[in-house]
Design a protein around this motif. Structure first.
Motif, PDB file in Angstrom:
ATOM      1  N   THR A 187      24.110   7.828   4.488  1.00 50.03           N
ATOM      2  CA  THR A 187      23.012   6.807   5.178  1.00 50.03           C
ATOM      3  C   THR A 187      21.779   7.441   5.012  1.00 50.03           C
ATOM      4  N   GLU A 188      21.800   8.802   5.300  1.00 48.09           N
ATOM      5  CA  GLU A 188      20.370   9.668   5.178  1.00 48.09           C
ATOM      6  C   GLU A 188      19.870   9.393   3.777  1.00 48.09           C
ATOM      7  N   SER A 189      20.557   9.504   2.892  1.00 47.52           N
ATOM      8  CA  SER A 189      19.927   9.413   1.418  1.00 47.52           C
ATOM      9  C   SER A 189      19.622   7.923   1.184  1.00 47.52           C
ATOM     10  N   GLN A 229      18.899   3.583  -8.324  1.00 50.13           N
ATOM     11  CA  GLN A 229      20.371   3.967  -8.461  1.00 50.13           C
ATOM     12  C   GLN A 229      20.681   5.013  -7.196  1.00 50.13           C
ATOM     13  N   GLN A 230      19.661   5.912  -6.781  1.00 46.05           N
ATOM     14  CA  GLN A 230      19.867   6.750  -5.580  1.00 46.05           C
ATOM     15  C   GLN A 230      20.302   5.758  -4.439  1.00 46.05           C
ATOM     16  N   MET A 231      19.658   4.583  -4.013  1.00 47.31           N
ATOM     17  CA  MET A 231      19.913   3.856  -3.320  1.00 47.31           C
ATOM     18  C   MET A 231      21.360   3.388  -3.380  1.00 47.31           C
ATOM     19  N   LEU A 232      21.636   2.869  -4.365  1.00 48.15           N
ATOM     20  CA  LEU A 232      23.045   2.385  -4.633  1.00 48.15           C
ATOM     21  C   LEU A 232      24.296   3.371  -4.474  1.00 48.15           C
ATOM     22  N   ARG A 233      23.931   4.789  -4.988  1.00 47.42           N
ATOM     23  CA  ARG A 233      24.871   5.686  -4.692  1.00 47.42           C
ATOM     24  C   ARG A 233      25.054   5.923  -3.411  1.00 47.42           C
ATOM     25  N   ALA A 234      23.893   6.195  -2.557  1.00 47.33           N
ATOM     26  CA  ALA A 234      24.097   6.372  -1.295  1.00 47.33           C
ATOM     27  C   ALA A 234      24.951   5.305  -0.587  1.00 47.33           C
TER      28      ALA A 234
END
Length: 306
Positions: free
Chosen positions: A234-236, A223-228
């Motif tokens: 792009t950093e996250s 989910q962190q990847m999706l939110r980013a």
């Protein structure tokens, strides 16, 4: 009546390939384990759940087992997420599975690419088209054979009930060209079909979501990847990618032979019910089990619902 035009938006997220545990000795389906695993996904705000995916060991199931799995997942989800049921085998069997999924309340089907050793572009078009047109609920195509032309998808893209493509050929220029050449009015949800390792690259090509096995054990990382991605951070996004990379590379080991069993072993080490795989998948070797333990040791679960 399904609004096929709007269904695409439901797929623009993490498409969770749910795990199917089997009992250690009999290798019968562990129904309580399935219940716990689906509830874990729901408790962690999963929006799309795909039973009978490859990572769910679809091809080890009988037709009746596949129907039972879809029925059980639909009942467990109970409207809390979109259920996309995997179907496949012959045209007639895929339609049979699709109609059963439809009757049981699934929202959509994912049509597995045929595993027939001999396949042509026009044969693939006919295969997918017959299944899509035989069902009332919408369909997603799982496309993974690099030897098939993307013309297969171009020819099918105008079908109203085709709402998404799970694209699993790891060729970024190829999918970029395909997405850019497909008219936007066809409303196809282009999904990265090879999970977190490839999702950032496919995202810049134009995909709107990605499949995930990682979400079964560490949903916050997916989910962190999706939110980013959604936020343009792009950093996250790359930080999430780095955190997922060792897990995904271990799954890809032995020409993807570890795909299923790494997740199952991770679940077991975390106190979940992963169960054993069915043949032709074998158990994880001791060295790879130690690598799973090291990966878990490096994860931060502080924000996750258990």
């Amino acid at each position: 009546m399904t609004d096929y035009q709007r269904f695409r938006d439901k797929l623009a997220t993490i498409n969770a390939i749910s795990m199917l545990p089997f009992h250690n000795e009999s290798k019968d389906i562990h129904w309580e384990g399935l219940r716990q695993n689906i509830n874990f996904l729901l408790d962690n705000d999963t929006e799309v759940i795909i039973p009978n995916g490859n990572t769910g060991e679809f091809y080890t199931l009988t037709v009746e087992e596949a129907k039972e799995v879809t029925r059980e997942v639909v009942n467990l989800v109970n409207g809390q997420a979109t259920v996309v049921a995997g179907v496949g085998y012959s045209v007639d069997t895929a339609i049979e599975l699709g109609k059963a999924a439809e009757d049981d309340g699934a929202d959509c089907v994912m049509i597995h690419q045929p595993v027939h050793p001999f396949i042509t572009d026009q044969g693939a078009v006919s295969y997918f088209k017959k299944i899509i047109e035989a069902l009332d609920i919408p369909s997603v195509i799982y496309f993974k054979d690099p030897h098939l032309s993307d013309d297969v998808l171009t020819e099918l893209a105008s079908l109203e009930k085709l709402v998404g493509v799970k694209y699993a050929v790891n060729d970024v220029p190829r999918i970029t060209k395909l997405i850019r050449q497909t008219p936007a009015e066809h409303n196809i949800a282009w999904i990265c079909g090879t999970a977190e390792k490839w999702a950032p690259f496919f995202h810049f090509a134009g995909t709107v979501g990605f499949t995930s096995g990682l979400i079964n054990v560490h949903p916050e990382k997916s989910q962190q990847m999706l939110r980013a991605m959604r936020d343009g951070d792009t950093e996250s996004m790359w930080m999430a990618w780095e955190d997922a990379l060792a897990f995904e590379e271990l799954r890809a080991k032995y020409n993807n032979g570890n795909n299923v069993v790494v997740i199952k072993e991770t679940m077991e080490q975390l106190g979940m019910i992963g169960g054993v795989p069915r043949e032709p998948v074998g158990p994880l070797n001791e060295q790879d089990k130690r690598e799973v333990a090291a990966i878990i040791e490096g994860w931060d679960f502080s924000l996750q619902n258990n």
